[in-house]
Structure formats: C-alpha cells, structure tokens
Scaffold this active site. Sequence first.
Site, PDB file in Angstrom:
ATOM      1  N   GLU A 328       0.786  -1.158  -0.114  1.00  0.00           N
ATOM      2  CA  GLU A 328       0.066   0.163   0.029  1.00  0.00           C
ATOM      3  C   GLU A 328       0.877   1.260  -0.076  1.00  0.00           C
ATOM      4  OE1 GLU A 328      -3.377   0.199   0.026  1.00  0.00           O
ATOM      5  OE2 GLU A 328      -3.153  -1.907  -0.646  1.00  0.00           O
ATOM      6  N   GLU A 337      -1.370   9.526   0.705  1.00  0.00           N
ATOM      7  CA  GLU A 337      -1.535   9.281  -0.735  1.00  0.00           C
ATOM      8  C   GLU A 337      -1.135  10.588  -1.625  1.00  0.00           C
ATOM      9  OE1 GLU A 337      -5.846   8.465  -3.030  1.00  0.00           O
ATOM     10  OE2 GLU A 337      -5.617   9.144  -0.907  1.00  0.00           O
ATOM     11  N   ASN A 375     -14.186   6.453   7.818  1.00  0.00           N
ATOM     12  CA  ASN A 375     -13.142   5.664   8.585  1.00  0.00           C
ATOM     13  C   ASN A 375     -12.164   6.379   9.360  1.00  0.00           C
ATOM     14  OD1 ASN A 375     -13.480   3.099   7.014  1.00  0.00           O
ATOM     15  ND2 ASN A 375     -12.584   3.914   5.130  1.00  0.00           N
TER      16      ASN A 375
END
Length: 476
Positions: A328, A337, A375
């Site tokens: 990831e 990200e 989340n």
Amino acid sequence: MMINLFTRFAKASHLALPGCLLLAALANPSQAVVYQAESYTNFFDTTAGNTGGAFRNDAVDIEATTDSGGGFNVGWIEPNEWLVYGGLSIPTSGSYTIRMRVASPSGATAAVDLNGGSIQLGDFAIPATGGWQNWTTVSRTVNINAGTYNLGVFAKTTGWNFNWIEVVANGGGGNTTGLLTVYEHCNYGGWFRGFNTGSFDGNVMTSMGARNDAISSVKVAAGYEAVLFDNWDYSGASVVVSGDNTCLSNFNDRTSSIIVRPATNTGTGFAAVVSETQFNQMFPGRNSFYTYAGLVAASKTYPAFAGTGDLAAKKREAAAALANFSHETGGLVYVTEIAQGEYCGDWDNNPSTCPCAPGKRYFGRGPIQLSWNGNYCAAGTALGLDLRANPDLVSQNATVAWQTALWFWMTQSGAGYRPAHDSMVGGFGFGETIRTINGSLECNGGNPAQVQSRINEYNRFLNILGTSAGPGNLGC
C-alpha cells in the site's frame, strides 16, 4: 576404482592425510561419518601414476575439484578399480543412509560394500550431470549391523568422478538436542543434531553430524535464536529463526553454516516475533517516519496481533500484515496518498454521523492508507482519538499511523468476508487478507499482477522470519 567410503560433506574441507588409517565412528546415530575420496587407506587402480597430479603420489588419479568447498576428487575412473576407507565404526544396528558425491558427463554405476565385498550394500546409479565437475549427490538406504568395518567403493563402469561418501543413521535413539536442534526433513523428521551457543562454519557443522544443504526444520529454545547461512563461511543469504519452525520452506536444504546466540528480539508481543534487525531487512529503503518503535508501541493496542497461535502462526500474521502495508505504501515509502483529494462523503447515508470538519481532507494516510471521513471517525473512536477533527495526526505521529493500520487489520471486514486478522488465524490464508483490503479490484481476476506483488512480498518476509506460508490460499 573401488572405494569404501562413508559420508557426505558438500562443503567440507578435505582434512584426512594420505595413507592414514581412519577410525571413523558414529559416536551417536545423529552424526555422519564422511570420507573424502582422496583419503583412502587402500586402492586398486588399473593405470600407473596419478594422472591428475594432485594430493598423493600413488596410482590413484586425483585432481582439484570445483565442487562446493574445494579440495580434491578422484577421477579417470575405470571399471573394476576400487578404494577402501578403513575403520568405520557402527555403534548400533539399524537403518543408515549412504550418500556419494559424484559427477558424470553421461552416467555411470558404482557399488558400495563392507569388508572387501563380504557385505554388499548395493549399486549406485550415477545420473548424467552434464560435465566432469557438475556435481550431484546420490543416496541409498541400507541396514548395517553394529561393528567396525572397512568401507569400499567399486567402479562398475567408467565415466565418473568421485568427491566424497557419507554414512549417517536414520533417526533412532541417542540423537542429541541443544538450544538449536536441526532436522533433516520438515515436521522434525529424519536425522537431527543439537547445537548450543557459538558459531559453526561448514566444516564444524558437518563434523558435528549435521549435513550441508540438508536442514528442513528446526527447534530453538526460548530466549535464543539461530542464524542460518547459505554459504559455509557465514556469507550469502541468511535467515534468523526462533522457536519451532516445522518447515523452512524458503530456506529448505540451504543451510551451510550456523550461529546460535541469545535472542535479539527478547520483547513481548510483536517485538518477540519480529526483531528490529528483521524489520530493517524487510524495509531497507523505508521512510524514516515508519519506525519500528512506533509499530511495537501500536501493537500493544492490539495484543492479539501477531500474538495468536504458535510461533509459526504469529510470524505468518506479522508477515502478511507487513506485506500488505508494504504494498500500500511502496515499501513504507509513502506516508500520504499522492492524489490528496477531499474524500468527504456521507457515512451510512447519514452525514450527521460523521460530518467532515471544515477545511479537512480525508485522503489516504499511514501504512494502510486510511481514507474517507467515515473511516477516520471509526478509527478515531476505537483508538480514543479525534481523527475527524485532526486527520493529519495519522501522518504526523508514527504510533498513531501504525495504530490505524492495525485497527483496520484487526477489526474491519472491508471488501472481504472478515477482518484480515481473522483470515490469518482462522487458516483462510493470505489471499483473503487481500480481499479484505481491495476486494474485487484485485481478487477474482481483477488485477492479478497486484495480487502477485503482494504474494511476493509475503513470501519474502516469511523467508526473513524463517517460516512457511502454512494453510489457506495465497491468492484470491
């Protein structure tokens, strides 16, 4: 040339002196007796002079070998020639394995016997290895009564070279154990040999009864670890092992030297499963943000992580989680990200449940790339942190970053059937952890290259931790 030999040392040095009568004893059945081909006590050779010109000056033809460990081999072998190796002492009647190290361009046949042929131990079919210095090991299981013998090797055909011969008992009583016990086969089968603390190069390791490139499972006493090396001089690839390892699937039949030492990862929980040295080996180019100390601290929030089942199961879960985290983040390189969108949306179709804080963006952060406001709220609630108001905390505090990753791993089903932790401890396999993280985007043929990338990392980490993949599917 007929040879009476006993022992296999693929990487042992050649220590016996010419013309010396050897009394080679199997002091206990786990030990191997090894004769180097050039260390015979008697011979018959059909041609005069040493064609190879090495080691001895009688009629046996000896040359330097390029086989592992160097030394010499007997060559220019003709039918009916033989070699004898004296003083083989067998302490206990039972089953023994004879191994011979040989090379042949086109194939050949040898025979092994005891006491000048009075006891025949059978023929050895030597396969075509493709060259005079392309070596292989051939073996045969025989029954031998207790006693002292001369061991002979007899050439039934021409066209082969000979490096060494070994005799070793197949299990039985009297085998020794130590802080490290190594076994010939997976699941602790075959011969076994014990080692205490110290360094054991290829010569010492084999002289103590373990065989080169022939260790498949190990047991290590609590508080200690063993470093297994690919080469005889503590070089090449290596793996650190601790506890009981039923099958060294990624290091099977590769060990040529050993170090046994007090464990460097003497902590509890995750720290007792993965040492900082192993962590650094897994992630040599990681971002300094992703600290080992932060992961150890975060793991205390979820003590069942890498803490469930036997040691092999704990290592599998640690390797599985770290492999997915690595995938990831590009090897623990990216903390956030690249495409840093707002990632604000309705949560359970009820915006009031977790409204986005003004000016905050909920793009991916941390080892699992935690994304979306919902989340962040759920993870924050579980961890006692206000991540809705301060999502940047995940990219600012290493312990918090690891905690969010473990929160998802331990408690969230994601796009799969169950949390990744449950898949690993329940025997469903590594593939189901991929499904939990990315579902049909990768699984069921969605992106097989990405699935394989995760599997490759998992296998690499298993190798470093010295265990195997175990039950369940690797892919999804």
